[in-house]
Motif scaffolding. Structure first.
Motif, PDB file in Angstrom:
ATOM      1  N   ASP A 201       8.449  -8.883  -8.213  1.00 27.12           N
ATOM      2  CA  ASP A 201       7.181  -8.259  -7.804  1.00 27.12           C
ATOM      3  C   ASP A 201       7.420  -7.313  -6.639  1.00 27.12           C
ATOM      4  N   LEU A 202       6.809  -6.142  -6.695  1.00 22.76           N
ATOM      5  CA  LEU A 202       6.953  -5.128  -5.658  1.00 22.76           C
ATOM      6  C   LEU A 202       5.575  -4.794  -5.116  1.00 22.76           C
ATOM      7  N   GLU A 203       5.407  -4.938  -3.803  1.00 16.68           N
ATOM      8  CA  GLU A 203       4.116  -4.608  -3.193  1.00 16.68           C
ATOM      9  C   GLU A 203       4.089  -3.137  -2.795  1.00 16.68           C
ATOM     10  N   HIS A 204       3.010  -2.480  -3.176  1.00 20.31           N
ATOM     11  CA  HIS A 204       2.824  -1.054  -2.901  1.00 20.31           C
ATOM     12  C   HIS A 204       1.666  -0.873  -1.917  1.00 20.31           C
ATOM     13  N   LYS A 205       1.885  -0.029  -0.900  1.00 21.64           N
ATOM     14  CA  LYS A 205       0.813   0.401   0.001  1.00 21.64           C
ATOM     15  C   LYS A 205       0.913   1.906   0.167  1.00 21.64           C
ATOM     16  N   ASP A 206      -0.248   2.580   0.265  1.00 27.35           N
ATOM     17  CA  ASP A 206      -0.174   4.028   0.428  1.00 27.35           C
ATOM     18  C   ASP A 206      -1.293   4.549   1.323  1.00 27.35           C
ATOM     19  N   SER A 207      -1.210   5.847   1.617  1.00 26.25           N
ATOM     20  CA  SER A 207      -2.164   6.489   2.522  1.00 26.25           C
ATOM     21  C   SER A 207      -3.518   6.729   1.876  1.00 26.25           C
TER      22      SER A 207
ATOM     23  N   ASN B 214      -5.112   4.183   0.779  1.00 28.43           N
ATOM     24  CA  ASN B 214      -5.651   2.826   0.987  1.00 28.43           C
ATOM     25  C   ASN B 214      -5.487   1.913  -0.218  1.00 28.43           C
ATOM     26  N   ASN B 215      -4.532   2.227  -1.067  1.00 33.54           N
ATOM     27  CA  ASN B 215      -4.213   1.325  -2.169  1.00 33.54           C
ATOM     28  C   ASN B 215      -3.224   0.267  -1.691  1.00 33.54           C
ATOM     29  N   VAL B 216      -3.513  -0.982  -2.022  1.00 34.48           N
ATOM     30  CA  VAL B 216      -2.572  -2.081  -1.830  1.00 34.48           C
ATOM     31  C   VAL B 216      -2.512  -2.821  -3.160  1.00 34.48           C
ATOM     32  N   ALA B 217      -1.334  -2.906  -3.746  1.00 36.29           N
ATOM     33  CA  ALA B 217      -1.214  -3.508  -5.075  1.00 36.29           C
ATOM     34  C   ALA B 217       0.166  -4.110  -5.235  1.00 36.29           C
ATOM     35  N   VAL B 218       0.287  -5.046  -6.156  1.00 41.56           N
ATOM     36  CA  VAL B 218       1.585  -5.612  -6.522  1.00 41.56           C
ATOM     37  C   VAL B 218       1.866  -5.208  -7.959  1.00 41.56           C
TER      38      VAL B 218
ATOM     39  N   GLU C  58       7.084   0.489  -0.344  1.00 46.25           N
ATOM     40  CA  GLU C  58       7.315  -0.462  -1.430  1.00 46.25           C
ATOM     41  C   GLU C  58       8.130  -1.610  -0.859  1.00 46.25           C
ATOM     42  N   TYR C  59       7.671  -2.845  -1.088  1.00 48.56           N
ATOM     43  CA  TYR C  59       8.257  -3.976  -0.379  1.00 48.56           C
ATOM     44  C   TYR C  59       8.343  -5.192  -1.294  1.00 48.56           C
ATOM     45  N   ASN C  60       9.471  -5.858  -1.229  1.00 47.33           N
ATOM     46  CA  ASN C  60       9.659  -7.110  -1.956  1.00 47.33           C
ATOM     47  C   ASN C  60       9.332  -8.262  -1.007  1.00 47.33           C
TER      48      ASN C  60
END
Length: 238
Positions: free
Chosen positions: A74-80, A82-86, A105-107
């Motif tokens: 699973d990779l966690e995504h955050k962006d400018s 304001n999306n936060v998703a796995v 992008e963060y594990n």
């Protein structure tokens, strides 16, 4: 007569940063090969493994269509925006960087590695409003058939991007054959084998091999073993 290019898995660029082990089908970062800058509008195909608890810090992109396809973990995504998703295996994520975005992008799993494909496609429109899209695919829809996962049309199957491109995934049992017909005039297809053995017309491909084919209307796909593969149809001139 079809034109082709073969990129064997072991000829790819390679960068091992400890927490990130990355193979580059095309020139990227510290890997530069003037003969492997792109395949038409396909600019980047990175085969990345990210260690547990590690990831890519916030960084910018602009005027690029960015597609992520998780293979394991699973990779966690955050962006400018304001999306936060796995995103996880079975998902596909697409971003239009357009006028500019930041993302990370963060594990988050301290134990399990994440494997994913990072793909960049040149857009056919510049300075669009940035956008984010993510869907979960039905894995059964690729068993012994081609599952469309990306197109230029927001109303079609899969995610969409600002380019005359179509991506398909296949998971074929040994001996299964199919024919792929090019959808866009002047387009070519880059085939990437996730695992197993595959023949495109008469060319045998193995795990992590890449093969480009263009100047043709269609080609044959035959599974030499149980195999999984990705087809990326893109414009050759853009």
């Amino acid at each position: 007569m079809a034109h082709t290019v073969l990129h064997k898995a072991e000829t790819r660029g390679h960068a091992n940063h400890g927490w990130l082990n990355s193979y580059h089908s095309f020139s990227f970062s510290g890997y530069y090969n003037p003969e492997r800058m792109n395949f038409g509008a396909l600019r980047v195909l990175n085969d990345d493994t990210v260690d547990g608890g590690m990831g890519f810090g916030k960084h910018p992109h602009d005027n690029m269509e960015i597609i992520s396809i998780p293979l394991e973990g699973d990779l966690e995504h955050k962006d400018s925006m304001n999306n936060v998703a796995v995103i996880k295996n079975g998902d596909i994520q697409a971003m239009s960087a357009g006028t500019g975005i930041y993302h990370s992008e963060y594990n988050k799993d301290g134990e399990q590695r994440v494997k994913f494909l990072q793909i960049w496609v040149y857009p056919n429109k510049k300075n669009v409003e940035p956008r984010y899209d993510q869907i979960t695919l039905n894995l059964e829809d690729r068993h012994n058939k081609l599952q469309q996962i990306l197109s230029p049309d927001a109303n079609d199957a899969g995610v969409w991007i600002h380019q005359n491109a179509w991506f398909h995934l296949g998971k074929f049992d040994k001996g299964i054959s199919s024919e792929y017909t090019i959808k866009g005039e002047g387009n070519g297809v880059y085939v990437f084998v996730l695992n197993g053995g595959l023949k495109i017309n008469d060319q045998l491909l193995n795990t992590r091999d890449g093969f480009g084919i263009w100047n043709t209307d269609k080609f044959n796909i035959t599974a030499e073993t149980d195999t999984e593969f990705l087809l990326m149809e893109v414009p050759m001139e853009f």
